[in-house]
Design a protein around this motif. Structure first.
Motif, short mmCIF file in Angstrom:
data_model
loop_
_atom_site.label_atom_id
_atom_site.label_comp_id
_atom_site.label_asym_id
_atom_site.label_seq_id
_atom_site.Cartn_x
_atom_site.Cartn_y
_atom_site.Cartn_z
N PHE A 1 21.65 21.91 55.11
CA PHE A 1 22.09 21.15 56.52
C PHE A 1 23.40 21.78 57.55
O PHE A 1 23.12 20.62 58.29
CB PHE A 1 22.57 20.11 54.93
N TYR A 2 23.67 22.45 57.23
CA TYR A 2 24.61 23.14 58.46
C TYR A 2 24.11 23.86 59.31
O TYR A 2 23.46 24.17 59.28
CB TYR A 2 25.72 24.50 57.96
N SER A 3 24.88 23.31 60.62
CA SER A 3 23.81 24.03 62.01
C SER A 3 24.06 25.13 61.85
O SER A 3 25.80 25.49 61.29
CB SER A 3 24.46 22.43 62.98
N CYS A 4 23.80 25.68 62.96
CA CYS A 4 24.46 27.29 62.89
C CYS A 4 25.52 27.31 63.50
O CYS A 4 25.61 26.09 64.90
CB CYS A 4 23.38 28.11 64.09
N THR A 5 26.86 28.20 63.52
CA THR A 5 27.72 27.63 65.00
C THR A 5 27.71 28.21 65.77
O THR A 5 28.68 28.63 66.12
CB THR A 5 29.05 28.03 63.60
N GLU B 1 31.17 20.27 61.98
CA GLU B 1 30.84 20.35 59.95
C GLU B 1 32.19 21.16 60.05
O GLU B 1 32.45 21.88 59.47
CB GLU B 1 29.56 20.92 60.56
N ARG C 1 28.23 25.01 70.64
CA ARG C 1 28.28 24.54 69.19
C ARG C 1 30.14 24.43 70.08
O ARG C 1 31.27 25.49 68.86
CB ARG C 1 28.78 25.19 67.97
N PRO D 1 17.15 27.44 64.35
CA PRO D 1 16.82 27.00 61.94
C PRO D 1 18.01 27.51 61.61
O PRO D 1 19.32 28.07 62.85
CB PRO D 1 15.65 28.71 62.03
#
Lengths: 468, 468
Positions: free
Chosen positions: B335-339, A178, A315, B143
Motif C-alpha cells: 500500500f506504500y507508494s514508491c518514494t 507516508e 514525491r 508499481p
C-alpha cells in the motif's frame, strides 16, 4: 503485425493494457510458442504508443516468463504449458481486471492527474537551468530538513496562501506524506495512541498499524472529528484533515477547530497532525485559518504535499514542526538524510519562487471547477435529479452523491462497474461498518475525469440504476 | 562592498561559510544594525560564488532573525541586542565550527563527491529527453516496487556486474537505504532482534533503535561478523556488509560467507541483510560472489544504493527480496507508494541501459585509484613510513592507517584537526569501547579528497604527530 486497440482502456495504464493483451493471446494460443514478437520500435509505431510502453510490457512478460529474449534477435513466445505463475501474477484477479479494462468509461475512484495538465515545458526549463547553474549545490548534502531554498519558498507560499507564519527552519521535506508519518511516529513515540478519522483514508491507519503503534478510530461528526469521543478515548495524537475531510468532504468550522485545539492543550503530550492535503483546490468561499495558524501552544503539526497539486509521481511533501518538537527532532532524528533528491528540490523551489506554482494552481482550480460544474449540471438535468442529492461540492476534488434508491450499495456499485463507471461508496471508508453507516452515498472523485462527455456518463449511470 | 575569503573552508559548504562570516560580523558589530547588505546578484559576482550561495546564506540569516527583508528594497541588518537564538542555532558549537572552517586542508571523514566527477551533461541530456518523450509514463503511478524500466535495468546490471540472477519483480526501489531499513523492520517484524556489526556504521543501529526494535552488537572478527557470537546471541536478523566492511575494510571470504548462510538456515525466521554499499569500487582482484547469489534458501535480502556511485543527493537505493518475502511484502506493505520520483527513475534507467553507468563507474574507479595511490605513496615516502602500517587499501573508498605512537587517539585527532586535517579513529565506531578496541588506527576516507597535494598533507600529518 499484431494490433491491439487502446480505446476504452479506462484507468488502466498503456503498458499494462498491452501486457494483458499479449499475455491473453499467449494463454489462448493465438500467439504460439516460438513465435517472434515484433521489434519494440516498429510495434510502438504500429500501435501509436511510445517505445517505452512496449518496452515495459515486454519487460513484464519477460519477468513473468511468458516470453524470452534472444540477444540481437528479439523476443520470442515461450512454451508455457505447466508454467508456474511467478510471485507477482495473481491469476485469480484476471477476470475482474478484464472487466474493468474492457468497459471502463469513467473512473471516479483513482487519483490520477490528466497528463495534459502537468506543466512539462516550464518544469523542463527550470530543471535544465538548475542542472546548468547549481553544480555545487546539487551535490552538497542538504541540511536534514531539506534544501533551504525550497523551505524558504514554501514558507513564503504558506504566508501568502494560508496566512501562516512559519520559518523555513520549521519545515521538513520528505518523500511523500507516508514517509513523514513514519518519522512522526518516531518523533512522538510508539507508546502514544493515534486517533484517526472514521470514515477516513484507509492508508493512514494502515501506516500506524504497520509501524506497530496503537490507533483508535474516532467518528467524524458534522464538523469533523468528534471532540467528545476524542476526549473519552485514550488518544494522545489526533490525525485529522480539517480543511477537507476525505471522504465526507466536511470542512471543519472555526469553532470546532478551537475545540480540537482545546482538547490538545488540556493534557501534556497531546498533539494534532493537521493534514492539509488538497486545501489548494477549495473552489468557492474564503479559506478557514489552519489549526497551525491559530495554535498558540505548539500542539499542531501541519502537513501538506505537492503530490496533489503538481503530480503524484514527484514525491515531495513537507511538515511544519512547532519549536519544541523541532528541537526534539534535531536531537533524535536529524541523523536521517533528507529523502528527496536535491535536483527536484531546487527545481521545485524555483517553480514556487518564480510564480509558476501559483499560476499552475489557479489554472488547475479553473479546470477542476469546469469539470465539477459539467458533472453537477449533467446530474441536475438527468433523471437522477429527482432521486439524488449532491453534497460537499465546494472543496477539494470530489463530491458526494446521495441516492434515494432501493438498491444496496454493493448492487449499485456492481451495476455501475458493469456499465464501465468506477465509483466508491462512503460506507467503504468506515472501519467496521455498523448499522449507522450512511448507505446510498457515493463518492465522485473527478480529479482523473477527463475527455468524456459528462452528460453521457450521467445518462449511463441513471440507466443502470433505473433499469438494472 | 563586503568581501570574504572562500579559500581553506575545507568541508564547510559555501553558503554556510558565507552565513557564518556575515553573522560573525553582525555579532561583532562590524555590520551595524540598519545597515543594508549588498544585493544578492552583485554580492555573488563580487565574491565569485553563485547567486544561490548568497541566497541561501541570506535565507538562513533571515530565518534566524539576523537580517530583515524589505520588499523591493533589499536586506538590512537587524537590531540584535537581546535577541533570542532560534531553535536551529547552537551558539555553543560556534567556536569549534570556526576552527574547522579556518584551517581544514584535508577532509578524510565526510562522504562528499567531488562535483567535477558528476556526469552533469549526460544526466541533463537524459533528463531532457525523458521529459520530452515520456509524458504519460512520468505521471502514471508506478508499481509499488518502482518503475519497471529501472528495475529491469538494475536486474541486468546485477547480472553483468555481480553475476546475480534476479528478476525485476524482486527489486524494490526506495529513497535511500535508510528508508528501506524502515520498510524491512515492518516486513521482518518488530519482535525480531537485529544483529549489527561492532564496529560499524552508527546510523544502522540508530535506525533500529529509533524504530523501537532491539538490536544487538556482534563483534567483527578477521572475516567479518563473528558467526560464533551471532549463534550465541538471540538475534534473528544479521545486518552485514560482507563485500567491504566499514570501517575495518574487511572483505568476508567465501568460507565465512557460507558459515553466515549456515547460521541463517539453521533456524526458521532468520535472515541476512547484505549491504553491498560500495562494492562497485573494489580496486583490485576478482569480486567475491554476493551472499544473495549463493543463497539457496531465500534467507538473504540484498541492498545497494546509487548514492555512493552517482551522488548522495540523488536518493535512489534498492533491495532484492527473496520470493516468499516478496509475497509477504505485496500482501502487507504494497500500500506504500514508491518514494522516488518517476522523473529520476526513468532517467537513471536510461543511464544504466545505455551504458553510461558502467562508464561512469570505470572512470570513478580509475579516479579513486589514482587518489589512493598518491596518498599511499606519499605516506610511504614520508617520515610516517617508519611508524605506520597501511591496511585494507584495495576495496572501497577508505583505508586504515595504524600508527605506532605514544599519543592517545584523542590527542592525535586533536593535533590533526588543529593542522586542518579531519580524520576519524577506528575506536570511534565501536559501541561501548572496551579495552580490546584497537587504538592508534585511523580511517582515511578519500572519497572527498580532491585538489590538494597528497605529499603536503602527509607531511603536515607527520609534523603534527612528531612535533605536536
Amino acid at each position: 503485425m499484431l494490433t491491439y486497440s487502446f480505446t476504452d482502456i479506462g484507468s488502466d495504464s498503456l503498458y499494462h493494457h498491452l501486457y494483458q493483451c499479449i499475455r491473453s493471446d499467449i494463454l489462448s494460443g493465438k500467439l504460439a510458442s516460438g513465435e517472434k514478437l515484433p521489434s519494440k520500435r516498429s510495434f510502438a509505431k504500429n500501435l501509436g504508443v511510445s517505445n517505452i510502453t512496449v518496452e515495459n510490457a515486454y519487460a513484464q512478460l519477460l519477468a513473468e516468463g511468458y516470453i524470452s529474449s534472444v540477444p540481437k534477435k528479439g523476443y520470442y513466445v515461450r512454451e508455457i504449458s505447466g508454467m508456474i505463475p511467478s510471485a507477482g501474477v495473481n491469476t485469480e484477479n484476471r477476470p475482474q481486471q478484464d472487466i474493468s479494462k474492457k468497459r471502463c468509461v469513467a473512473d471516479f475512484v483513482s487519483n490520477r492527474i490528466n497528463p495534459e495538465q502537468f506543466p512539462f515545458s516550464i518544469w523542463a526549463k527550470l530543471l535544465r537551468e538548475t542542472l546548468l547553474n547549481y553544480h555545487e549545490e546539487l551535490l552538497e548534502a542538504p541540511p536534514w530538513g531539506g534544501v533551504l531554498k525550497l523551505r524558504h519558498a514554501i514558507s513564503a507560499h504558506l504566508k501568502a496562501f494560508r496566512n501562516m507564519d512559519v520559518s523555513e527552519e520549521q519545515i521538513i521535506i520528505g518523500a511523500g506524506t507516508e514517509y513523514l508519518y513514519g518519522l512522526l511516529i518516531q518523533l512522538l513515540g510508539r507508546d502514544k495512541v493515534y486517533a484517526v478519522e472514521n470514515p477516513g483514508y484507509h492508508k493512514i491507519a494502515q501506516i500506524y498499524e504497520s509501524n506497530g503503534v496503537q490507533c483508535c478510530f474516532i467518528p467524524v461528526g458534522k464538523t469533523g472529528m468528534d471532540v467528545g469521543e476524542l476526549e473519552k478515548s485514550a488518544c494522545h495524537v489526533a490525525h485529522i484533515s480539517p480543511s477537507h475531510h476525505f471522504p465526507t468532504g466536511i470542512v471543519t468550522p472555526v469553532g470546532a477547530r478551537y475545540e480540537l485545539l482545546g482538547w490538545a492543550t488540556r493534557e501534556e503530550g497531546r498533539y494534532i497532525i493537521e493534514d492539509d492535503y488538497d486545501s489548494e483546490f477549495r473552489l468557492v468561499g474564503k479559506p478557514i485559518p489552519t489549526l497551525q495558524s491559530i495554535d498558540r501552544s505548539e500542539r499542531v503539526i501541519y502537513m501538506n504535499t505537492f503530490t496533489k497539486t503538481l503530480a503524484s509521481t514527484i514525491r515531495i511533501s513537507y511538515m511544519v514542526l512547532p519549536g519544541h518538537l523541532l528541537e526534539e527532532f534535531q536531537k533524535r532524528l536529524s541523523f536521517y538524510s533528507c529523502t528527496v533528491s536535491n535536483f527536484e528540490q531546487y527545481t521545485l523551489a524555483r517553480f514556487i519562487e518564480e510564480g509558476y506554482f501559483e499560476k499552475h494552481i489557479n489554472r488547475m482550480r479553473t479546470y477542476y471547477r469546469r469539470i465539477r460544474d459539467e458533472l453537477v449540471t449533467a446530474i441536475r438535468k438527468s433523471p437522477l435529479a429527482s432521486c439524488c442529492e449532491i453534497a460537499e461540492e465546494d472543496a477539494g476534488l470530489h463530491f458526494l452523491l446521495r441516492m434515494d434508491t432501493g438498491l444496496s450499495d454493493e448492487e449499485l456499485l456492481h451495476r455501475a462497474e458493469s456499465a464501465g463507471i468506477r465509483l466508491s461508496a462512503l460506507a467503504q471508508y468506515y472501519r467496521n461498518p455498523a448499522e449507522n453507516v450512511p448507505r446510498h452515498t457515493f463518492i465522485v472523485n473527478y480529479s482523473g475525469f477527463a475527455g468524456q462527455e459528462a452528460a453521457n456518463v450521467v445518462k449511463m449511470l441513471a440507466k443502470c440504476i433505473f433499469c438494472g
